[in-house]
Design an enzyme around this catalytic site. Structure first.
Site, PDB file in Angstrom:
ATOM      1  N   HIS A  90       0.812  -1.222   0.000  1.00 28.29           N
ATOM      2  CA  HIS A  90       0.000   0.000   0.000  1.00 28.29           C
ATOM      3  C   HIS A  90       0.848   1.276   0.000  1.00 28.29           C
ATOM      4  O   HIS A  90       0.677   2.151  -0.846  1.00 28.29           O
ATOM      5  CB  HIS A  90      -0.941  -0.003   1.193  1.00 28.29           C
ATOM      6  CG  HIS A  90      -1.853  -1.188   1.225  1.00 28.29           C
ATOM      7  ND1 HIS A  90      -2.635  -1.546   0.155  1.00 28.29           N
ATOM      8  CD2 HIS A  90      -2.099  -2.105   2.195  1.00 28.29           C
ATOM      9  CE1 HIS A  90      -3.335  -2.630   0.453  1.00 28.29           C
ATOM     10  NE2 HIS A  90      -3.013  -2.991   1.682  1.00 28.29           N
ATOM     11  N   CYS A 105      -6.583  -7.290   3.269  1.00 27.24           N
ATOM     12  CA  CYS A 105      -7.848  -7.230   4.006  1.00 27.24           C
ATOM     13  C   CYS A 105      -8.952  -7.991   3.285  1.00 27.24           C
ATOM     14  O   CYS A 105     -10.016  -8.264   3.863  1.00 27.24           O
ATOM     15  CB  CYS A 105      -8.274  -5.781   4.217  1.00 27.24           C
ATOM     16  SG  CYS A 105      -8.402  -4.822   2.686  1.00 27.24           S
ATOM     17  N   ALA A 115       7.330   4.811   5.175  1.00 29.05           N
ATOM     18  CA  ALA A 115       5.872   4.906   5.159  1.00 29.05           C
ATOM     19  C   ALA A 115       5.254   3.523   5.328  1.00 29.05           C
ATOM     20  O   ALA A 115       5.838   2.513   4.939  1.00 29.05           O
ATOM     21  CB  ALA A 115       5.397   5.531   3.842  1.00 29.05           C
ATOM     22  N   ALA A 141      -4.136  -0.195   6.350  1.00 28.17           N
ATOM     23  CA  ALA A 141      -3.941   0.173   4.948  1.00 28.17           C
ATOM     24  C   ALA A 141      -4.162   1.664   4.731  1.00 28.17           C
ATOM     25  O   ALA A 141      -3.457   2.305   3.948  1.00 28.17           O
ATOM     26  CB  ALA A 141      -4.887  -0.642   4.061  1.00 28.17           C
TER      27      ALA A 141
END
Length: 454
Positions: free
Chosen positions: A10, A42, A277, A297
């Site tokens: 992500h 997910c 990140a 996410a």
């Protein structure tokens, strides 16, 4: 400008897309251990449960798509060393074993997280699996096709979603968790009780307050051993949490004790021209005002976006997160944001709360449902720091609204008087958010009066 990106789920995907948009002339090289990018983990439970028919649909970017834009994709490459002073990294091709050296001007670390794997005896038995990436998803589906007894270890979001998916596929399912409640990090007891009851009504065996001490079987798992009992199992899925995947950068960038990389509000690490990140690093947590490890996410995408925005100069600070999340289990629509009362106490923040449980529309409406809503606020400042909601219809957007309130430091008084529309199809003349906040204001007024009289 040469930009190297390590990891492409992500955060990495968001960083790449936004860097391309802002700096089309940049030379971008991506190093990824897997052969895919942007996998939505997910969605694994939806895939297991048959809601999503093809695992291939759980991607929102592709290697070919990036390469068509001129990005050099080093797929199935493991970065083995990084020299942040010399601005170089060494990568190993996992297929050929060949090592190559690459230089960069800017480095983006988006190595994500990895499932916690405690040294439980028997963990190496066949059919004891993890649940994180595309390969795991395919393995879970393949291995579950010819088994009846499935055990899920871990009662967090991924664990409970998998329990529902396996139960709906007709499996005999056991959920084991060391805590006394499922989802205890996100929700209070009154919100988890209905979900636990639904599991029991569906025949799911809940073994709470139990620790897994071992797995037994002849080559393939046959039994799970806890500190209290033994459970027959032909497939075990481990979902007990995640840790930052940051071993490569130890002693090169500042980290929390958990291994989460520390970044400033512009996503810069302690090393020059090195950014981080996503699930590999900590994020500013607005309810406490401190950095916290919250692998979501949504956090990863925002952080990856901010890396690109601040790659050349510090322009856009991180607004912080509330750890907002949502979940649907059977007929339960659940949402949470910010702190629970338990989490507030752990963080030494004195809080109080108010709750409502009532129909969400006027009583004259022929169809109606109950909403249970809780608001948590700081004593003294009356600053809102958390909320939880559960209903049999989707009212989870309420926690997104409270998330905005927390991010902007709103008080219970301000939320009590916030302008929300009224229409009988959707709510009552006094919106449920206004109502729970007004109840908090009244509670504080009564307590203040009692204190004054004493």
């Amino acid at each position: 400008m040469k930009v190297a990106v390590i990891g492409c789920t992500h955060a990495g995907t968001a960083a790449i897309k936004n860097t391309l948009a802002l700096y089309p002339e940049a030379e971008i090289e991506v190093f990824e251990r897997n052969d895919t990018v942007s996998f939505l983990s997910c969605g694994i439970a939806l895939y297991v449960g048959g809601v999503v028919e093809k695992a291939e649909s759980l991607f929102y970017a592709s290697v070919d798509g990036f390469e068509d834009k001129g990005i050099k994709m080093h797929m199935e490459h493991e970065v083995v060393t990084v020299d942040t002073e010399q601005k170089q990294l060494e990568a190993r091709d996992l297929n050929s074993g060949e090592f190559t050296i690459h230089s960069y001007d800017k480095l983006i670390i988006s190595t994500g997280s990895w499932p916690l794997t405690p040294p439980i005896p028997g963990s190496d038995l066949e059919n004891v699996v993890l649940c994180k990436n595309y390969d795991h998803a395919k393995e879970i589906i393949r291995r579950s096709e010819h088994v009846n007894n499935v055990t899920v270890v871990g009662g967090g979001y991924i664990g409970v979603e998998l329990v529902e998916a396996f139960e709906e596929k007709g499996k005999n399912v056991t959920l084991i968790d060391a805590e006394s409640r499922i989802l205890n990090r996100y929700l209070d007891k009154s919100f988890t009780d209905p979900v636990e009851q639904s599991f029991r009504d569906k025949g799911v065996q809940l073994l709470l307050n139990e620790m897994v001490s071992g797995f037994e079987g002849n080559g393939k798992v046959e039994k799970v051993i806890t500190n209290k009992c033994e459970v027959e199992a032909e497939l075990v899925v481990m979902c007990i949490g995640f840790r930052p995947n940051t071993d490569l950068f130890k002693e090169q960038v500042d980290m929390l004790p958990s291994g989460a990389i520390v970044v400033d509000q512009y996503m810069r690490t302690s090393a020059k021209d090195v950014y981080a990140a996503g699930d590999c690093c900590a994020v500013p947590y607005n309810p406490t005002g401190k950095a916290a490890y919250i692998p979501l996410a949504t956090n990863a995408v925002r952080m990856g976006t901010l890396v690109a925005q601040n790659l050349v100069e510090a322009r856009v600070p991180h607004p912080g997160t509330q750890g907002t999340s949502g979940l649907k289990i059977y007929n339960h629509y659940i949402g949470s944001t910010g702190l629970t009362e338990t989490a507030a106490n752990i963080n030494n923040i004195e809080v109080r709360s108010t709750s409502i449980e009532e129909t969400y529309r006027p009583d004259f409406m022929p169809e109606n449902n109950l909403i249970q809503l809780k608001l948590v606020y700081e004593v003294g400042s009356n600053r809102i720091v958390g909320a939880q909601v559960i209903s049999d219809i989707d009212l989870t957007q309420v926690v997104n609204t409270v998330s905005v309130a927390i991010a902007n430091g709103m008080t219970i008084e301000q939320l009590a008087l916030t302008d929300f529309f009224f229409q009988p199809h959707f709510n009552k003349p006094v919106n449920y958010l206004n109502e729970v906040a007004l109840k908090a204001v009244q509670q504080e007024t009564v307590l203040e009066k009692e204190t004054t009289e004493v």
